[in-house]
Scaffold this motif. Structure first.
Motif, PDB file in Angstrom:
ATOM      1  N   THR B 160       0.850  -1.198   0.000  1.00 27.80           N
ATOM      2  CA  THR B 160       0.000   0.000   0.000  1.00 27.80           C
ATOM      3  C   THR B 160       0.882   1.243   0.000  1.00 27.80           C
ATOM      4  OG1 THR B 160      -0.037   0.475   2.371  1.00 27.80           O
ATOM      5  CG2 THR B 160      -1.563  -1.233   1.570  1.00 27.80           C
ATOM      6  N   MET B 161       0.272   2.389  -0.308  1.00 28.06           N
ATOM      7  CA  MET B 161       1.003   3.646  -0.138  1.00 28.06           C
ATOM      8  C   MET B 161       0.219   4.556   0.807  1.00 28.06           C
ATOM      9  SD  MET B 161       0.642   4.703  -4.153  1.00 28.06           S
ATOM     10  CE  MET B 161       1.457   6.281  -4.061  1.00 28.06           C
ATOM     11  N   ASN B 162       0.925   5.063   1.822  1.00 27.15           N
ATOM     12  CA  ASN B 162       0.299   5.857   2.880  1.00 27.15           C
ATOM     13  C   ASN B 162       0.820   7.282   2.838  1.00 27.15           C
ATOM     14  OD1 ASN B 162      -0.929   3.860   5.417  1.00 27.15           O
ATOM     15  ND2 ASN B 162       0.169   2.928   3.722  1.00 27.15           N
ATOM     16  N   LEU B 163       0.117   8.138   2.088  1.00 25.10           N
ATOM     17  CA  LEU B 163       0.526   9.543   2.004  1.00 25.10           C
ATOM     18  C   LEU B 163      -0.424  10.427   2.786  1.00 25.10           C
ATOM     19  CD1 LEU B 163       1.165   8.222  -0.998  1.00 25.10           C
ATOM     20  CD2 LEU B 163       1.674  10.588  -1.554  1.00 25.10           C
ATOM     21  N   THR B 164      -1.713  10.334   2.424  1.00 27.34           N
ATOM     22  CA  THR B 164      -2.683  11.346   2.810  1.00 27.34           C
ATOM     23  C   THR B 164      -3.010  11.308   4.297  1.00 27.34           C
ATOM     24  OG1 THR B 164      -3.622  11.133   0.608  1.00 27.34           O
ATOM     25  CG2 THR B 164      -4.997  12.197   2.258  1.00 27.34           C
ATOM     26  N   GLU B 165      -3.149  12.488   4.858  1.00 28.36           N
ATOM     27  CA  GLU B 165      -3.683  12.651   6.210  1.00 28.36           C
ATOM     28  C   GLU B 165      -4.824  13.650   6.103  1.00 28.36           C
ATOM     29  OE1 GLU B 165      -0.441  13.683   8.839  1.00 28.36           O
ATOM     30  OE2 GLU B 165       0.803  12.036   8.072  1.00 28.36           O
ATOM     31  N   PRO B 166      -5.676  13.705   7.118  1.00 29.67           N
ATOM     32  CA  PRO B 166      -6.852  14.577   6.975  1.00 29.67           C
ATOM     33  C   PRO B 166      -6.497  16.004   6.531  1.00 29.67           C
ATOM     34  CG  PRO B 166      -7.096  13.211   8.931  1.00 29.67           C
ATOM     35  CD  PRO B 166      -5.720  12.930   8.382  1.00 29.67           C
ATOM     36  N   ALA B 168      -3.637  16.858   5.074  1.00 31.01           N
ATOM     37  CA  ALA B 168      -2.586  16.829   4.051  1.00 31.01           C
ATOM     38  C   ALA B 168      -3.005  15.936   2.894  1.00 31.01           C
ATOM     39  CB  ALA B 168      -1.274  16.327   4.659  1.00 31.01           C
ATOM     40  N   GLY B 169      -3.650  16.567   1.910  1.00 31.68           N
ATOM     41  CA  GLY B 169      -4.056  15.828   0.717  1.00 31.68           C
ATOM     42  C   GLY B 169      -3.118  16.184  -0.427  1.00 31.68           C
ATOM     43  N   SER B 170      -3.573  17.068  -1.313  1.00 26.84           N
ATOM     44  CA  SER B 170      -2.695  17.530  -2.386  1.00 26.84           C
ATOM     45  C   SER B 170      -1.451  18.190  -1.800  1.00 26.84           C
ATOM     46  CB  SER B 170      -3.441  18.542  -3.275  1.00 26.84           C
ATOM     47  OG  SER B 170      -4.572  17.929  -3.859  1.00 26.84           O
ATOM     48  N   ASP B 171      -1.588  18.791  -0.613  1.00 24.34           N
ATOM     49  CA  ASP B 171      -0.450  19.408   0.064  1.00 24.34           C
ATOM     50  C   ASP B 171       0.203  18.396   1.006  1.00 24.34           C
ATOM     51  OD1 ASP B 171       1.354  21.206   1.138  1.00 24.34           O
ATOM     52  OD2 ASP B 171      -0.096  22.030   2.569  1.00 24.34           O
ATOM     53  N   VAL B 172       0.955  17.458   0.393  1.00 22.27           N
ATOM     54  CA  VAL B 172       1.543  16.355   1.163  1.00 22.27           C
ATOM     55  C   VAL B 172       2.449  16.872   2.279  1.00 22.27           C
ATOM     56  CG1 VAL B 172       2.937  14.256   1.006  1.00 22.27           C
ATOM     57  CG2 VAL B 172       1.465  14.889  -0.887  1.00 22.27           C
ATOM     58  N   GLY B 173       3.089  18.002   2.003  1.00 25.49           N
ATOM     59  CA  GLY B 173       4.068  18.547   2.955  1.00 25.49           C
ATOM     60  C   GLY B 173       3.480  18.886   4.314  1.00 25.49           C
ATOM     61  N   ALA B 174       2.169  18.962   4.404  1.00 21.14           N
ATOM     62  CA  ALA B 174       1.528  19.315   5.672  1.00 21.14           C
ATOM     63  C   ALA B 174       1.348  18.107   6.591  1.00 21.14           C
ATOM     64  CB  ALA B 174       0.163  19.962   5.399  1.00 21.14           C
ATOM     65  N   LEU B 175       1.945  16.982   6.230  1.00 17.69           N
ATOM     66  CA  LEU B 175       1.675  15.781   7.035  1.00 17.69           C
ATOM     67  C   LEU B 175       2.283  15.877   8.433  1.00 17.69           C
ATOM     68  CD1 LEU B 175       4.292  13.706   7.337  1.00 17.69           C
ATOM     69  CD2 LEU B 175       3.756  13.203   4.971  1.00 17.69           C
ATOM     70  N   ARG B 176       1.692  15.151   9.379  1.00 21.01           N
ATOM     71  CA  ARG B 176       2.099  15.237  10.783  1.00 21.01           C
ATOM     72  C   ARG B 176       2.611  13.905  11.337  1.00 21.01           C
ATOM     73  NH1 ARG B 176      -3.439  18.141  12.328  1.00 21.01           N
ATOM     74  NH2 ARG B 176      -3.066  20.159  11.323  1.00 21.01           N
TER      75      ARG B 176
END
Lengths: 572, 572
Positions: B160-166, B168-176
């Motif tokens: 699987t690939m785990n990028l998105t957070e609530p 941080a969608g298109s703005d991946v850099g906002a992930l926590r």
């Protein structure tokens, strides 16, 4: 995300774009002053906002279902329908003699738009009842009118239309349902009908089915079809409900959308019915209902376009995803160029479709008020365009609404997907948009294009004036009209109808595109200076209107290439 | 309606349109002879026809669900996945050192197309695993490769690939999500991830999550992100499954489509993970996976377009509705001009999208085989076009498929609606089509348009030759190329990136339209005489290609008008 009824938009379009004043200047609609129409729109709008909108998701999650042979509707729908009925909204345009308000169809069109935006599945019920009322007003005997109209108008009873059979869809003439005289003036109606929207419910009262069937001496095809009123309960003379008729809901369909609207397979087994209109002339009566419903279905599309727009805008204003081109902090996604582009497409097309729908309604109203043949021809010409462009706009707008939401758009809880699933049917029912297009280029051009040319003449006279005031936009709309005129001339000159049919959908869409440009231009001219209407008009005319060129080019390609591939080659 | 894998179409496109022979002429892909590729396509196609297609509706009706914390997949899906794994289809393009077939990405692209046409929800699982395999091949340590690759390639384990957070969608850099070193070379990964396709299942084996998270010293934004392998079960040294990791499925989403694919909210609570690639360089590794997945998502759209086409054609050949223009008895609706028009749009666009997708795959393969920078630039340039046009074509084709079915299209049992609901996500995930377009006009034009111009030069050199052989069609494609060149020049000359973004989606679609014309022309030229390919090319070039003009005109309107309306005016 609460729905807000776009009352100001209707008022603006009535006043500045489609000229409702000419309708209220007629004797028939003298009471439709702007005070009255404003009050009605405001009150109906409030009902849609406060009563219908909260029911919408419920209808999707908990579809109507058959339980022990009885249709159970979605939670809250019975109360919602009661609010529609008690507001008098079913009969806005119905005959005052039977309890209607006698207001223009333009008002009913706005109502259908608002009901669809807030809860399309439920709004479909009064929409069909409106159509039945109109059919009865025009074609039923005085006895039937007296018995049914007051109760349909008050919303005590509801109406359905029963055309389709498994083997008879677009080809209505292939129907097999039969009617035999009972000898007492009534008929025994038998057959199976499918796709019967709101074929039954648990709102109480009666369900009045208008059923197409063939008498024993009816010819084959559409010329041998008669129309019957077949109620669920046979009314007593005092209008109270008598014994149950020999008809039943066989099953409900599982549909892509409008889950809250029960779509029934109906079985009529020697059910008692009464003739509406003359023997073998059922199609004429049914067409009254269908033409009414076609405009109304266009309005459904417009309503969903509006609902999807408001819903997407709300999300775009709220959702933050890093810096945007105009906000280097954490801006809302509404500030991304492509999100703006999507929202503006939704908004600009909704305005265009709404103007076309209301222009069609005004033509119907003027035809009804004056009996003028040119107005009637205008209404007939605009109906397929209003139906198809309204529904196409709803589909496209709902699609864009999903896209604005990104990943959330695909998640059902968000609600964007429901708009998209619900509205999909509007391009299909009441005659697919392809059928509308065939009607447009064949039946509606049997006058040699006269109705089309007259409309274009009027538009170009207006645009001629506009060119002085707003040269760049005026020029583009003018040129588009010229292309549309040439395309119309080409179509009219085709003796082979199939050459027209081959380009019919493209022509229909292209015509709507050009009309949209014209109405946007009118809106811009109604403003002093560069206000919101002018900015939206500029967006439409520079970014959406250009599509007319490829559509109209495509419309003139003829049929030959469509049949070049053999059926085997299609399958290879 | 049984699905038939369009094996002959892949073969034709490989040979005559995208030049797979140049790939098999490289040392790396010397084994990809046409005997081998034909055999693989035939065998994989048979599996899709016989094993996957019968599962498709089941997945829709009985979605994956969480039961007592465990994901239960739709009935039959475990067996379906077993067939995919045992055929070796997960690893068609994977490194033979670890058990893969080492064949071109072009072959995997065809496989994804067929899996999507037959059962998109299940096919998404191996599709993501393919991407993970490629990411590990390029970025993982030898230990991780040795442990994970053989099992992912054999299908024992899935990825699987785990990028998105609530937030941080298109703005991946906002992930926590965070990762802390455990001191033993492993890391403790914590955070919540959403939209995790196939985040869990009951197929057995391991679920291998590639998770983006930030190390304690990671910078803000995308530059501070690292990538970790976080397996559901921590493998023992011999590869057997050890203890359960500290991660869980919180819930599954209720989606518009691909119900059979479990879309999970994942919670990582100090889960043990291992770094993939360098610290803080996680985005680079993830982009390998995402670029792979972008082309694959385009292929999903193409597959659905094909499935919807076959499904609609079958109905149109069967359904009778009265006389047609070419059959005055009771003809099938396929003989109505507008039904033909819809079917031909589906067929012609599917060919165009498939050719674009396979051309992109060939560019990737040539880049991999030769290391040539121009091929790599070509692949990078074509990826957003292949993703967006593939998905747009899937959506449009499924929509037309519903319309061909008329009223039956809205009924779920028919299956047309499922194509439409399933494919909708392809324009959203792996970067929305709007994000693809921004990538195309910004990042992929940082070379001053070189990659675009080189492609146009090649095309026009070919078309120049074609004009002699096929003057009318050649002329139209040539002119379209010229318009595309001018539009490209305009975009490249815009210093303000937002002026490009404002027209990005229109440019992306316009580019695809022109490419489609070119590939159709190549197909026509490969025939002697006027065969089916030529007839389809004529249809595309006269009826679909014209759209490029309005799209490219729209692409050059700049950003100003998009921001003319204030936020208040948008809401009014």
């Amino acid at each position: 995300m609460p729905y807000r009824a776009p009352v100001a938009d209707y008022k603006f379009i009535f006043e500045h774009v489609v000229g409702l004043t000419q309708v209220s200047a007629t004797e028939k609609f003298a009471e439709a002053t702007s005070d009255v129409t404003d009050a009605i729109l405001t009150e109906a709008g409030r009902m849609c906002e406060e009563v219908l909108a909260p029911l919408n998701r419920n209808g999707d999650l908990f579809p109507a279902a058959v339980e022990n042979g009885v249709v159970r509707t979605s939670k809250g729908f019975a109360d919602g329908f009661k609010a529609i009925a008690e507001g008098g909204w079913v009969g806005i345009s119905a005959d005052p003699e039977y309890g209607g308000m006698g207001l223009p169809i333009a008002m009913t069109t706005a109502l259908n738009d608002m009901m669809s935006a807030s809860c399309m599945a439920l709004g479909l019920n009064p929409l069909l009842t409106q159509g039945q009322i109109e059919a009865l007003e025009h074609h039923a005997s005085d006895e039937i009118k007296a018995m049914y109209l007051p109760k349909l108008i008050s919303g005590e009873w509801t109406g359905t239309m029963n055309l389709t059979e498994p083997q008879a869809g677009s080809d209505v003439g292939a129907l097999r349902s039969k009617a035999e005289p009972n000898g007492d003036g009534s008929y025994a109606v038998s057959g199976q009908k499918i796709f019967i929207s709101w074929g039954d419910h648990d709102f109480g009262g009666n369900v009045c089915h208008l059923v197409l069937a063939r008498l024993p001496d009816g010819a084959e095809g559409t010329r041998g079809i008669s129309l019957f009123m077949v109620p669920k309960f046979i009314p007593n003379e005092d209008g109270s409900l008598g014994e149950a008729n020999s008809l039943r809901v066989v099953s409900l369909e599982h549909k892509m959308g409008i889950h809250g609207s029960p779509t029934a397979v109906m079985e009529f087994d020697g059910a008692t019915g009464w003739l509406v209109g003359a023997e073998h002339k059922g199609m004429a009566a049914m067409f009254t209902m269908m033409n009414n419903a076609r405009l109304a279905v266009g309005a459904q599309g417009i309503g969903i376009a509006e609902g999807a727009y408001q819903h997407a805008l709300s999300y775009a204003l709220d959702r933050k995803q890093g810096p945007t081109p105009v906000n280097d902090k954490n801006g809302a996604i509404v500030d991304h160029a492509d999100v703006r582009r999507m929202l503006l497409e939704m908004k600009a097309d909704t305005f265009a479709a709404r103007s076309i729908g209301l222009a069609c309604a005004v033509a119907i109203d003027m035809g009804n008020a004056t009996g003028d043949a040119e107005w009637k021809a205008r209404a007939a010409f605009l109906t397929p365009i209003a139906k198809s462009f309204g529904s196409d706009t709803g589909i496209r707008s709902a699609e864009l609404g999903v896209q604005v939401h990104g990943g959330m758009g695909f998640i059902e809880e968000t609600g964007a997907a429901q708009y998209s699933r619900d509205v999909r049917v509007t391009a299909i029912y009441e005659g697919t948009n392809g059928i509308q297009a065939m009607d447009l280029v064949a039946r509606k051009m049997m006058d040699g294009g006269e109705a089309a040319y007259r409309l274009l003449d009027e538009i170009q006279a207006d645009v001629e004036t506009a060119r002085a005031q707003c040269p760049d936009l005026g020029e583009k709309v003018w040129n588009a009209c010229e292309t549309l005129r040439e395309t119309t001339e080409w179509l009219v000159s085709q003796g082979d109808l199939n050459a027209r049919f081959a380009g019919a959908v493209a022509y229909q869409s292209g015509f709507a595109r050009v009309l949209g440009g014209y109405y946007h231009l009118k809106a811009a001219l109604a403003e002093t200076g560069t206000g919101a209407r002018t900015k939206l008009a500029r967006f439409y005319i520079t970014r959406l209107l250009p599509e007319h060129a490829s559509l109209l080019e495509t419309a003139m390609q003829g049929a030959e290439d469509l049949y070049a591939l053999s059926l085997d080659e299609l399958g290879a």
